[in-house]
Design a protein around this motif. Sequence first.
Motif, PDB file in Angstrom:
ATOM      1  N   SER A 122       3.384  14.691   2.873  1.00  0.00           N
ATOM      2  CA  SER A 122       2.028  15.230   2.712  1.00  0.00           C
ATOM      3  C   SER A 122       1.509  15.126   1.274  1.00  0.00           C
ATOM      4  CB  SER A 122       1.975  16.677   3.202  1.00  0.00           C
ATOM      5  OG  SER A 122       2.991  17.439   2.602  1.00  0.00           O
ATOM      6  N   ARG A 123       2.422  15.036   0.292  1.00  0.00           N
ATOM      7  CA  ARG A 123       1.964  14.893  -1.091  1.00  0.00           C
ATOM      8  C   ARG A 123       1.742  13.432  -1.452  1.00  0.00           C
ATOM      9  NH1 ARG A 123       5.667  18.599  -4.900  1.00  0.00           N
ATOM     10  NH2 ARG A 123       4.218  17.773  -6.449  1.00  0.00           N
ATOM     11  N   LYS A 124       2.772  12.632  -1.170  1.00  0.00           N
ATOM     12  CA  LYS A 124       2.709  11.212  -1.545  1.00  0.00           C
ATOM     13  C   LYS A 124       1.564  10.488  -0.833  1.00  0.00           C
ATOM     14  CE  LYS A 124       5.815   7.188  -1.840  1.00  0.00           C
ATOM     15  NZ  LYS A 124       7.175   6.692  -1.519  1.00  0.00           N
ATOM     16  N   TYR A 125       1.351  10.859   0.430  1.00  0.00           N
ATOM     17  CA  TYR A 125       0.336  10.163   1.229  1.00  0.00           C
ATOM     18  C   TYR A 125      -0.850  11.078   1.553  1.00  0.00           C
ATOM     19  CZ  TYR A 125       4.307   6.983   1.831  1.00  0.00           C
ATOM     20  OH  TYR A 125       5.364   6.135   1.616  1.00  0.00           O
ATOM     21  N   ALA A 126      -1.181  11.935   0.606  1.00  0.00           N
ATOM     22  CA  ALA A 126      -2.258  12.907   0.827  1.00  0.00           C
ATOM     23  C   ALA A 126      -3.581  12.230   1.207  1.00  0.00           C
ATOM     24  CB  ALA A 126      -2.448  13.768  -0.419  1.00  0.00           C
ATOM     25  N   SER A 127      -3.822  11.062   0.659  1.00  0.00           N
ATOM     26  CA  SER A 127      -5.113  10.400   0.892  1.00  0.00           C
ATOM     27  C   SER A 127      -5.191   9.706   2.260  1.00  0.00           C
ATOM     28  CB  SER A 127      -5.394   9.381  -0.222  1.00  0.00           C
ATOM     29  OG  SER A 127      -4.451   8.339  -0.155  1.00  0.00           O
ATOM     30  N   SER A 128      -4.092   9.659   2.987  1.00  0.00           N
ATOM     31  CA  SER A 128      -4.119   9.042   4.331  1.00  0.00           C
ATOM     32  C   SER A 128      -3.551  10.018   5.361  1.00  0.00           C
ATOM     33  CB  SER A 128      -3.349   7.715   4.340  1.00  0.00           C
ATOM     34  OG  SER A 128      -2.052   7.885   3.798  1.00  0.00           O
ATOM     35  N   GLY A 129      -3.986  11.260   5.244  1.00  0.00           N
ATOM     36  CA  GLY A 129      -3.615  12.262   6.237  1.00  0.00           C
ATOM     37  C   GLY A 129      -2.147  12.675   6.179  1.00  0.00           C
ATOM     38  N   GLY A 130      -1.471  12.331   5.079  1.00  0.00           N
ATOM     39  CA  GLY A 130      -0.067  12.722   4.947  1.00  0.00           C
ATOM     40  C   GLY A 130       0.902  11.672   5.474  1.00  0.00           C
TER      41      GLY A 130
ATOM     42  N   ILE B 198       0.826  -1.219   0.000  1.00  0.00           N
ATOM     43  CA  ILE B 198       0.000   0.000   0.000  1.00  0.00           C
ATOM     44  C   ILE B 198       0.859   1.267   0.000  1.00  0.00           C
ATOM     45  CG2 ILE B 198      -1.855   1.334   1.087  1.00  0.00           C
ATOM     46  CD1 ILE B 198      -2.929  -1.254   2.281  1.00  0.00           C
ATOM     47  N   PHE B 199       1.659   1.485   1.066  1.00  0.00           N
ATOM     48  CA  PHE B 199       2.377   2.749   1.186  1.00  0.00           C
ATOM     49  C   PHE B 199       3.820   2.680   0.661  1.00  0.00           C
ATOM     50  CE2 PHE B 199      -0.856   2.468   4.522  1.00  0.00           C
ATOM     51  CZ  PHE B 199      -1.609   3.594   4.238  1.00  0.00           C
ATOM     52  N   GLY B 200       4.327   1.478   0.438  1.00  0.00           N
ATOM     53  CA  GLY B 200       5.666   1.322  -0.135  1.00  0.00           C
ATOM     54  C   GLY B 200       6.810   1.726   0.779  1.00  0.00           C
ATOM     55  N   VAL B 201       6.558   1.705   2.070  1.00  0.00           N
ATOM     56  CA  VAL B 201       7.604   2.102   3.025  1.00  0.00           C
ATOM     57  C   VAL B 201       8.596   0.949   3.242  1.00  0.00           C
ATOM     58  CG1 VAL B 201       8.000   2.723   5.459  1.00  0.00           C
ATOM     59  CG2 VAL B 201       6.076   3.741   4.190  1.00  0.00           C
ATOM     60  N   LYS B 202       9.892   1.317   3.274  1.00  0.00           N
ATOM     61  CA  LYS B 202      10.916   0.318   3.604  1.00  0.00           C
ATOM     62  C   LYS B 202      11.443   0.591   5.013  1.00  0.00           C
ATOM     63  CE  LYS B 202      12.562  -0.533  -1.100  1.00  0.00           C
ATOM     64  NZ  LYS B 202      13.775  -0.656  -1.955  1.00  0.00           N
ATOM     65  N   ILE B 203      12.173  -0.364   5.557  1.00  0.00           N
ATOM     66  CA  ILE B 203      12.739  -0.183   6.904  1.00  0.00           C
ATOM     67  C   ILE B 203      13.834   0.882   6.856  1.00  0.00           C
ATOM     68  CG2 ILE B 203      14.055  -1.287   8.759  1.00  0.00           C
ATOM     69  CD1 ILE B 203      12.689  -3.924   8.065  1.00  0.00           C
ATOM     70  N   PRO B 204      13.671   1.977   7.600  1.00  0.00           N
ATOM     71  CA  PRO B 204      14.693   3.030   7.583  1.00  0.00           C
ATOM     72  C   PRO B 204      15.973   2.538   8.264  1.00  0.00           C
ATOM     73  CG  PRO B 204      12.656   3.774   8.677  1.00  0.00           C
ATOM     74  CD  PRO B 204      12.572   2.287   8.522  1.00  0.00           C
ATOM     75  N   GLU B 205      17.083   2.763   7.612  1.00  0.00           N
ATOM     76  CA  GLU B 205      18.349   2.296   8.193  1.00  0.00           C
ATOM     77  C   GLU B 205      18.662   3.002   9.508  1.00  0.00           C
ATOM     78  OE1 GLU B 205      21.570   2.312   5.367  1.00  0.00           O
ATOM     79  OE2 GLU B 205      20.424   0.973   4.050  1.00  0.00           O
ATOM     80  N   GLY B 206      19.135   2.216  10.446  1.00  0.00           N
ATOM     81  CA  GLY B 206      19.616   2.783  11.710  1.00  0.00           C
ATOM     82  C   GLY B 206      18.531   3.234  12.665  1.00  0.00           C
ATOM     83  N   TYR B 207      17.287   2.828  12.418  1.00  0.00           N
ATOM     84  CA  TYR B 207      16.185   3.343  13.266  1.00  0.00           C
ATOM     85  C   TYR B 207      16.356   2.944  14.741  1.00  0.00           C
ATOM     86  CZ  TYR B 207      14.113  -1.284  13.439  1.00  0.00           C
ATOM     87  OH  TYR B 207      13.906  -2.613  13.680  1.00  0.00           O
ATOM     88  N   ARG B 208      17.006   1.823  15.011  1.00  0.00           N
ATOM     89  CA  ARG B 208      17.152   1.393  16.409  1.00  0.00           C
ATOM     90  C   ARG B 208      18.033   2.377  17.211  1.00  0.00           C
ATOM     91  NH1 ARG B 208      17.500   0.810  20.788  1.00  0.00           N
ATOM     92  NH2 ARG B 208      17.280  -0.971  22.188  1.00  0.00           N
ATOM     93  N   ASP B 209      18.806   3.195  16.463  1.00  0.00           N
ATOM     94  CA  ASP B 209      19.667   4.192  17.122  1.00  0.00           C
ATOM     95  C   ASP B 209      18.981   5.550  17.261  1.00  0.00           C
ATOM     96  OD1 ASP B 209      21.835   2.571  17.642  1.00  0.00           O
ATOM     97  OD2 ASP B 209      22.724   2.907  15.667  1.00  0.00           O
ATOM     98  N   TRP B 210      17.748   5.653  16.818  1.00  0.00           N
ATOM     99  CA  TRP B 210      17.044   6.935  16.949  1.00  0.00           C
ATOM    100  C   TRP B 210      16.735   7.234  18.405  1.00  0.00           C
ATOM    101  CZ3 TRP B 210      12.860   6.443  12.528  1.00  0.00           C
ATOM    102  CH2 TRP B 210      13.506   6.535  11.290  1.00  0.00           C
ATOM    103  N   ARG B 211      16.487   8.496  18.670  1.00  0.00           N
ATOM    104  CA  ARG B 211      16.203   8.922  20.038  1.00  0.00           C
ATOM    105  C   ARG B 211      14.773   8.575  20.452  1.00  0.00           C
ATOM    106  NH1 ARG B 211      18.130  14.984  19.765  1.00  0.00           N
ATOM    107  NH2 ARG B 211      17.720  14.690  17.535  1.00  0.00           N
ATOM    108  N   LEU B 212      14.572   8.557  21.757  1.00  0.00           N
ATOM    109  CA  LEU B 212      13.304   8.121  22.331  1.00  0.00           C
ATOM    110  C   LEU B 212      12.267   9.249  22.364  1.00  0.00           C
ATOM    111  CD1 LEU B 212      11.901   5.788  24.056  1.00  0.00           C
ATOM    112  CD2 LEU B 212      12.651   7.114  26.032  1.00  0.00           C
TER     113      LEU B 212
END
Lengths: 174, 174
Positions: B127-135, B35-49
Amino acid sequence: MRLHVVVLVVVGLVAGAVTNMSPASGDASGDAAPIFGVKIPEGYRDWRLISVAHEEGKLNDIRAILGNDLAIKAAREGKLPYPDGTIIARLAWSYDPLAESSEAFGRPQSYVAGAPKNGVQFMVKDSRKYASSGGWGFAQFDQGKPASEAVHNTCSSCHAAVKARDFVFNRYAP
Amino acid sequence: MRLHVVVLVVVGLVAGAVTNMSPASGDASGDAAPIFGVKIPEGYRDWRLISVAHEEGKLNDIRAILGNDLAIKAAREGKLPYPDGTIIARLAWSYDPLAESSEAFGRPQSYVAGAPKNGVQFMVKDSRKYASSGGWGFAQFDQGKPASEAVHNTCSSCHAAVKARDFVFNRYAP
């Protein structure tokens, strides 16, 4: 000559960026907590996540365990003991039902973090300075101010329950 | 000339460091979710809380919400809507009593994160790509593989409960 100046600026910038990402234990501010003399490490709220937990009973909070770079590396590798310079931070918040999901489910479904609660705690590894407490200095701050000496007298005895894991309760959440 | 080369190297290094700290939404790997074509963002486990939560009932997990730099900034400022490029990650683990504190208290006292559970979810703002699902684009990955289209069909309707908060359930935990 110009090149050298630029290189120095570069090294400074990169060092600054690294310091900013992971403060050394010396980069701390405010009053020192009793017994162990630990201060609040700068930027700890930006540290990476080790794990999460919920405490029942009197504590009744939801919490996150963050670590500086040394803590994260050691926790991920499951390597004990933690190296000198490790700092582990325990943040906690009130354990609040989320209104929107309670409404949707007709009963509490999600519990989320509310206001800060039960202080912020730190464990600082320095095997020489804190030799008499398993190599760890402990500290608790309530709204930015060190908790009492009585509070700090309870740290070591409780953490002794996990002496086999270098006195650290949490495990890295993959 | 030499100076320019050095300056370019500096800019490259700093840009590299920033990228490493907070991958852009383009830095992703593996299969795209339906549906949305999202892939796993690299390094997300190191993102802040951003925050933590516990889900009861069938979900029965303990979870952490992490965010890339744009997400953290917006969440801290409580500024809505989230800007394009925001990515929010929801990690979850099994909700396990901690043996050591159960023994000490004679009943379950601490619940900690066990093995990964209920997949890893992402919300990506475009907001453009996913305009139909609230951005927002939504994705769930189970053990690194995208969940089914049926699962992805449930995202928007559930998050509609918090449309007033730009479809985001969590709030920043200070």
